[in-house]
Design a protein around this motif. Sequence first.
Motif, short mmCIF file in Angstrom:
data_model
loop_
_atom_site.label_atom_id
_atom_site.label_comp_id
_atom_site.label_asym_id
_atom_site.label_seq_id
_atom_site.Cartn_x
_atom_site.Cartn_y
_atom_site.Cartn_z
N LEU A 227 18.56 -32.36 23.97
CA LEU A 227 18.24 -31.64 22.73
C LEU A 227 19.17 -30.45 22.53
O LEU A 227 19.64 -30.20 21.41
CB LEU A 227 16.78 -31.18 22.75
CG LEU A 227 15.75 -32.31 22.62
CD1 LEU A 227 14.35 -31.77 22.78
CD2 LEU A 227 15.90 -33.01 21.29
N VAL A 228 19.44 -29.70 23.59
CA VAL A 228 20.36 -28.56 23.47
C VAL A 228 21.76 -29.05 23.13
O VAL A 228 22.45 -28.46 22.29
CB VAL A 228 20.35 -27.72 24.76
CG1 VAL A 228 21.48 -26.69 24.75
CG2 VAL A 228 19.01 -27.01 24.92
N GLY A 229 22.19 -30.13 23.76
CA GLY A 229 23.52 -30.65 23.49
C GLY A 229 23.70 -31.17 22.08
O GLY A 229 24.78 -31.08 21.50
N VAL A 230 22.64 -31.69 21.50
CA VAL A 230 22.73 -32.24 20.14
C VAL A 230 22.60 -31.14 19.08
O VAL A 230 23.37 -31.09 18.12
CB VAL A 230 21.66 -33.34 19.93
CG1 VAL A 230 21.56 -33.73 18.48
CG2 VAL A 230 21.98 -34.54 20.78
N PHE A 231 21.65 -30.24 19.27
CA PHE A 231 21.31 -29.32 18.19
C PHE A 231 21.89 -27.91 18.32
O PHE A 231 21.93 -27.19 17.33
CB PHE A 231 19.78 -29.23 18.04
CG PHE A 231 19.17 -30.52 17.60
CD1 PHE A 231 19.45 -31.03 16.35
CD2 PHE A 231 18.33 -31.22 18.43
CE1 PHE A 231 18.89 -32.23 15.93
CE2 PHE A 231 17.76 -32.42 18.02
CZ PHE A 231 18.05 -32.92 16.77
N ALA A 232 22.31 -27.49 19.49
CA ALA A 232 22.82 -26.13 19.65
C ALA A 232 24.36 -26.13 19.56
O ALA A 232 25.02 -26.97 20.17
CB ALA A 232 22.38 -25.55 20.98
N PRO A 233 24.91 -25.21 18.80
CA PRO A 233 26.38 -25.11 18.75
C PRO A 233 26.90 -24.40 20.00
O PRO A 233 26.75 -23.19 20.14
CB PRO A 233 26.64 -24.29 17.48
CG PRO A 233 25.40 -23.50 17.29
CD PRO A 233 24.27 -24.30 17.86
N LEU A 234 27.47 -25.15 20.91
CA LEU A 234 27.91 -24.59 22.19
C LEU A 234 29.43 -24.58 22.26
O LEU A 234 30.04 -25.55 22.68
CB LEU A 234 27.34 -25.40 23.36
CG LEU A 234 25.82 -25.42 23.47
CD1 LEU A 234 25.39 -26.40 24.52
CD2 LEU A 234 25.31 -24.04 23.80
N GLU A 235 30.01 -23.51 21.85
CA GLU A 235 31.46 -23.37 21.93
C GLU A 235 31.80 -22.14 22.75
O GLU A 235 31.29 -21.06 22.50
CB GLU A 235 32.07 -23.25 20.53
CG GLU A 235 32.12 -24.56 19.80
CD GLU A 235 32.98 -24.47 18.56
OE1 GLU A 235 33.90 -23.62 18.51
OE2 GLU A 235 32.74 -25.26 17.64
N ILE A 236 32.64 -22.34 23.73
CA ILE A 236 33.15 -21.24 24.56
C ILE A 236 34.67 -21.30 24.51
O ILE A 236 35.27 -22.30 24.95
CB ILE A 236 32.64 -21.33 26.01
CG1 ILE A 236 31.11 -21.28 26.04
CG2 ILE A 236 33.23 -20.22 26.86
CD1 ILE A 236 30.51 -21.51 27.40
N ARG A 237 35.29 -20.24 23.96
CA ARG A 237 36.74 -20.17 23.82
C ARG A 237 37.31 -21.38 23.09
O ARG A 237 38.33 -21.95 23.48
CB ARG A 237 37.43 -20.01 25.17
CG ARG A 237 37.06 -18.74 25.89
CD ARG A 237 37.82 -18.63 27.18
NE ARG A 237 37.23 -17.58 27.99
CZ ARG A 237 37.27 -17.53 29.28
NH1 ARG A 237 37.88 -18.50 29.96
NH2 ARG A 237 36.74 -16.54 29.94
N GLY A 238 36.61 -21.84 22.07
CA GLY A 238 37.09 -22.96 21.27
C GLY A 238 36.78 -24.34 21.84
O GLY A 238 37.09 -25.34 21.23
N GLN A 239 36.18 -24.40 23.01
CA GLN A 239 35.83 -25.69 23.63
C GLN A 239 34.36 -26.01 23.33
O GLN A 239 33.49 -25.18 23.51
CB GLN A 239 36.02 -25.62 25.15
CG GLN A 239 37.43 -25.36 25.58
CD GLN A 239 38.13 -26.64 25.94
OE1 GLN A 239 37.51 -27.65 26.16
NE2 GLN A 239 39.45 -26.59 25.98
N ASP A 240 34.11 -27.21 22.89
CA ASP A 240 32.75 -27.65 22.59
C ASP A 240 32.13 -28.26 23.85
O ASP A 240 32.68 -29.20 24.43
CB ASP A 240 32.75 -28.67 21.46
CG ASP A 240 31.36 -29.09 21.05
OD1 ASP A 240 30.43 -28.27 21.19
OD2 ASP A 240 31.20 -30.23 20.59
N PHE A 241 30.97 -27.73 24.26
CA PHE A 241 30.29 -28.23 25.45
C PHE A 241 29.02 -29.01 25.12
O PHE A 241 28.23 -29.32 26.00
CB PHE A 241 29.95 -27.07 26.40
CG PHE A 241 31.14 -26.52 27.10
CD1 PHE A 241 31.64 -27.13 28.23
CD2 PHE A 241 31.80 -25.41 26.60
CE1 PHE A 241 32.75 -26.64 28.87
CE2 PHE A 241 32.91 -24.90 27.24
CZ PHE A 241 33.39 -25.52 28.37
N GLY A 242 28.84 -29.34 23.86
CA GLY A 242 27.66 -30.12 23.47
C GLY A 242 27.68 -31.52 24.04
O GLY A 242 26.67 -32.03 24.50
N ASP A 243 28.87 -32.14 24.03
CA ASP A 243 28.98 -33.50 24.59
C ASP A 243 28.66 -33.53 26.07
O ASP A 243 28.04 -34.47 26.56
CB ASP A 243 30.38 -34.05 24.37
CG ASP A 243 30.68 -34.33 22.91
OD1 ASP A 243 29.71 -34.41 22.13
OD2 ASP A 243 31.86 -34.46 22.56
#
Length: 104
Positions: free
Chosen positions: A29-45
């Motif tokens: 759920l966190v990976g799908v719905f939360a925007p997780l970007e650190i230094r331009g890298q997306d960690f949702g996947d």
Amino acid sequence: MALCDGLSHCKLALAFAVLMDLLGGAALLVGVFAPLEIRGQDFGDLLVYTGALFVLMSLAGWVLWYTGNIDGLTSKRELGHIGSAVDRLARNLSRKMRTYRSQF
């Protein structure tokens, strides 16, 4: 301990399965719905794949818990005449299959 009496055996496998399900579901759920970007890298996947792996690992816990709670097979005395009828049917079917294979 009356609360856990219905769980029978393998409470550790059940706890493992439930914990992995909760962690996997939360990560998904966190990976799908939360925007997780650190230094331009997306960690949702990463969280989606990790959550899927946790849910897959929980399947092993559920299988262990289920197989640990299966009671032993019933004896022939408890089955009565039904067991002997089933045994005869299995023997007859096995013989027919064996003779059918030997014809070819």
